[in-house]
Design a protein around this motif. Structure first.
Motif, PDB file in Angstrom:
ATOM      1  N   GLY A  60       0.775  -1.231   0.000  1.00  0.00           N
ATOM      2  CA  GLY A  60       0.000   0.000   0.000  1.00  0.00           C
ATOM      3  C   GLY A  60       0.806   1.279   0.000  1.00  0.00           C
ATOM      4  N   THR A  61       2.130   1.172  -0.001  1.00  0.00           N
ATOM      5  CA  THR A  61       2.993   2.360   0.006  1.00  0.00           C
ATOM      6  C   THR A  61       3.503   2.637  -1.401  1.00  0.00           C
ATOM      7  OG1 THR A  61       3.676   1.943   2.290  1.00  0.00           O
ATOM      8  CG2 THR A  61       5.092   3.379   0.979  1.00  0.00           C
ATOM      9  N   PHE A  62       3.256   3.849  -1.880  1.00  0.00           N
ATOM     10  CA  PHE A  62       3.716   4.281  -3.202  1.00  0.00           C
ATOM     11  C   PHE A  62       5.215   4.560  -3.119  1.00  0.00           C
ATOM     12  CE2 PHE A  62       4.459   7.937  -6.113  1.00  0.00           C
ATOM     13  CZ  PHE A  62       4.223   7.280  -7.306  1.00  0.00           C
ATOM     14  N   PHE A  63       6.010   3.806  -3.887  1.00  0.00           N
ATOM     15  CA  PHE A  63       7.464   3.949  -3.788  1.00  0.00           C
ATOM     16  C   PHE A  63       8.172   4.074  -5.127  1.00  0.00           C
ATOM     17  CE2 PHE A  63       6.984  -0.490  -4.683  1.00  0.00           C
ATOM     18  CZ  PHE A  63       8.132  -0.854  -5.358  1.00  0.00           C
ATOM     19  N   HIS A 111      10.828   3.775 -18.225  1.00  0.00           N
ATOM     20  CA  HIS A 111      11.924   3.669 -17.261  1.00  0.00           C
ATOM     21  C   HIS A 111      11.338   3.560 -15.859  1.00  0.00           C
ATOM     22  CE1 HIS A 111      15.119   4.678 -20.138  1.00  0.00           C
ATOM     23  NE2 HIS A 111      14.213   5.496 -20.676  1.00  0.00           N
ATOM     24  N   LEU A 112      12.001   2.775 -15.014  1.00  0.00           N
ATOM     25  CA  LEU A 112      11.574   2.576 -13.639  1.00  0.00           C
ATOM     26  C   LEU A 112      12.378   3.472 -12.714  1.00  0.00           C
ATOM     27  CD1 LEU A 112      10.040   0.952 -11.422  1.00  0.00           C
ATOM     28  CD2 LEU A 112      11.943  -0.702 -11.527  1.00  0.00           C
ATOM     29  N   TYR A 113      11.673   4.198 -11.860  1.00  0.00           N
ATOM     30  CA  TYR A 113      12.310   5.111 -10.903  1.00  0.00           C
ATOM     31  C   TYR A 113      11.842   4.771  -9.491  1.00  0.00           C
ATOM     32  CZ  TYR A 113      13.131   7.926 -15.088  1.00  0.00           C
ATOM     33  OH  TYR A 113      13.519   8.366 -16.328  1.00  0.00           O
ATOM     34  N   PHE A 114      12.798   4.716  -8.543  1.00  0.00           N
ATOM     35  CA  PHE A 114      12.478   4.481  -7.135  1.00  0.00           C
ATOM     36  C   PHE A 114      12.635   5.772  -6.348  1.00  0.00           C
ATOM     37  CE2 PHE A 114      13.587  -0.334  -6.580  1.00  0.00           C
ATOM     38  CZ  PHE A 114      12.508  -0.678  -7.358  1.00  0.00           C
ATOM     39  N   LYS A 115      11.846   5.898  -5.306  1.00  0.00           N
ATOM     40  CA  LYS A 115      11.895   7.064  -4.419  1.00  0.00           C
ATOM     41  C   LYS A 115      13.217   7.066  -3.650  1.00  0.00           C
ATOM     42  CE  LYS A 115       8.744   9.682  -1.535  1.00  0.00           C
ATOM     43  NZ  LYS A 115       8.576  10.731  -2.518  1.00  0.00           N
ATOM     44  N   VAL A 116      13.814   8.247  -3.513  1.00  0.00           N
ATOM     45  CA  VAL A 116      15.095   8.382  -2.813  1.00  0.00           C
ATOM     46  C   VAL A 116      15.059   9.541  -1.825  1.00  0.00           C
ATOM     47  CG1 VAL A 116      16.385   7.460  -4.792  1.00  0.00           C
ATOM     48  CG2 VAL A 116      16.175   9.917  -4.504  1.00  0.00           C
ATOM     49  N   TRP A 171      16.422  -3.074  -2.677  1.00  0.00           N
ATOM     50  CA  TRP A 171      16.224  -1.713  -3.186  1.00  0.00           C
ATOM     51  C   TRP A 171      14.763  -1.303  -3.067  1.00  0.00           C
ATOM     52  CZ3 TRP A 171      19.579   1.269  -6.926  1.00  0.00           C
ATOM     53  CH2 TRP A 171      20.930   0.981  -6.724  1.00  0.00           C
ATOM     54  N   ILE A 172      13.841  -2.249  -3.277  1.00  0.00           N
ATOM     55  CA  ILE A 172      12.419  -1.957  -3.072  1.00  0.00           C
ATOM     56  C   ILE A 172      12.186  -1.598  -1.610  1.00  0.00           C
ATOM     57  CG2 ILE A 172      10.105  -2.986  -2.958  1.00  0.00           C
ATOM     58  CD1 ILE A 172      10.887  -4.611  -5.496  1.00  0.00           C
ATOM     59  N   ASP A 173      12.710  -2.429  -0.706  1.00  0.00           N
ATOM     60  CA  ASP A 173      12.543  -2.160   0.726  1.00  0.00           C
ATOM     61  C   ASP A 173      13.078  -0.776   1.094  1.00  0.00           C
ATOM     62  OD1 ASP A 173      11.520  -4.740   0.907  1.00  0.00           O
ATOM     63  OD2 ASP A 173      13.334  -5.575   1.838  1.00  0.00           O
ATOM     64  N   ASP A 174      14.230  -0.419   0.555  1.00  0.00           N
ATOM     65  CA  ASP A 174      14.819   0.887   0.846  1.00  0.00           C
ATOM     66  C   ASP A 174      13.923   2.022   0.350  1.00  0.00           C
ATOM     67  OD1 ASP A 174      16.968  -0.476   1.948  1.00  0.00           O
ATOM     68  OD2 ASP A 174      18.297  -0.122   0.229  1.00  0.00           O
ATOM     69  N   ALA A 175      13.386   1.873  -0.863  1.00  0.00           N
ATOM     70  CA  ALA A 175      12.516   2.914  -1.430  1.00  0.00           C
ATOM     71  C   ALA A 175      11.202   3.022  -0.651  1.00  0.00           C
ATOM     72  CB  ALA A 175      12.250   2.636  -2.910  1.00  0.00           C
ATOM     73  N   LYS A 208       7.870   5.913   3.497  1.00  0.00           N
ATOM     74  CA  LYS A 208       7.299   5.937   4.837  1.00  0.00           C
ATOM     75  C   LYS A 208       7.872   7.089   5.663  1.00  0.00           C
ATOM     76  CE  LYS A 208       6.103   1.063   5.141  1.00  0.00           C
ATOM     77  NZ  LYS A 208       6.404  -0.230   5.795  1.00  0.00           N
ATOM     78  N   ARG A 209       9.170   7.346   5.521  1.00  0.00           N
ATOM     79  CA  ARG A 209       9.783   8.477   6.242  1.00  0.00           C
ATOM     80  C   ARG A 209       9.173   9.797   5.783  1.00  0.00           C
ATOM     81  NH1 ARG A 209      14.523   5.368   5.732  1.00  0.00           N
ATOM     82  NH2 ARG A 209      15.231   6.467   3.873  1.00  0.00           N
ATOM     83  N   LYS A 210       8.907   9.906   4.494  1.00  0.00           N
ATOM     84  CA  LYS A 210       8.329  11.146   3.953  1.00  0.00           C
ATOM     85  C   LYS A 210       6.931  11.410   4.487  1.00  0.00           C
ATOM     86  CE  LYS A 210      11.670  12.333   1.166  1.00  0.00           C
ATOM     87  NZ  LYS A 210      12.451  13.520   1.317  1.00  0.00           N
TER      88      LYS A 210
END
Length: 107
Positions: free
Chosen positions: A36-39, A46-51, A94-98, A103-105
């Motif tokens: 349920g978390t948008f990451f 192209h695939l982009y992960f939240k940083v 990397w998914i877990d990190d993103a 979640k921090r945001k």
């Protein structure tokens, strides 16, 4: 945010092999969710992960580009390296990190 099914389906399959994910079309691209978390987002095939400051260096050390939306500028997402997509265990981390970034945001 144009996307093509031929590019998107393999990306979604690789993500799904690493973690249980869901997705939905949004603004011409695809939003990616884990528990349920948008990451992540797929844009222009192209695939982009939240940083954030904690995981950004992993992307920058591999010279991965930041996601830029025309007219809005850089977004807090970086492109995922192909070698990460090819390794399910690494991709899972990397998914877990993103997801943790997202979640921090929220806090």
């Amino acid at each position: 945010m144009p996307i093509t099914e031929a590019a998107v389906q393999p990306i979604l399959a690789k993500l799904g092999s690493a973690r249980k994910i869901t997705h939905r079309k949004m603004f011409g691209g695809i939003g990616i969710y884990c528990d349920g978390t948008f990451f992540a987002v797929i844009d222009d095939d192209h695939l982009y992960f939240k940083v954030d400051d904690i995981n950004r260096s992993a992307y920058e050390s591999l010279d991965m580009p930041q996601w830029i939306i025309k007219g809005q500028g850089p977004m807090p997402y970086y492109e995922v390296p192909l070698k990460v997509l090819e390794e399910p265990e690494t991709l899972g981390q990397w998914i877990d990190d993103a997801v943790e970034v997202a979640k921090r945001k929220k806090k």
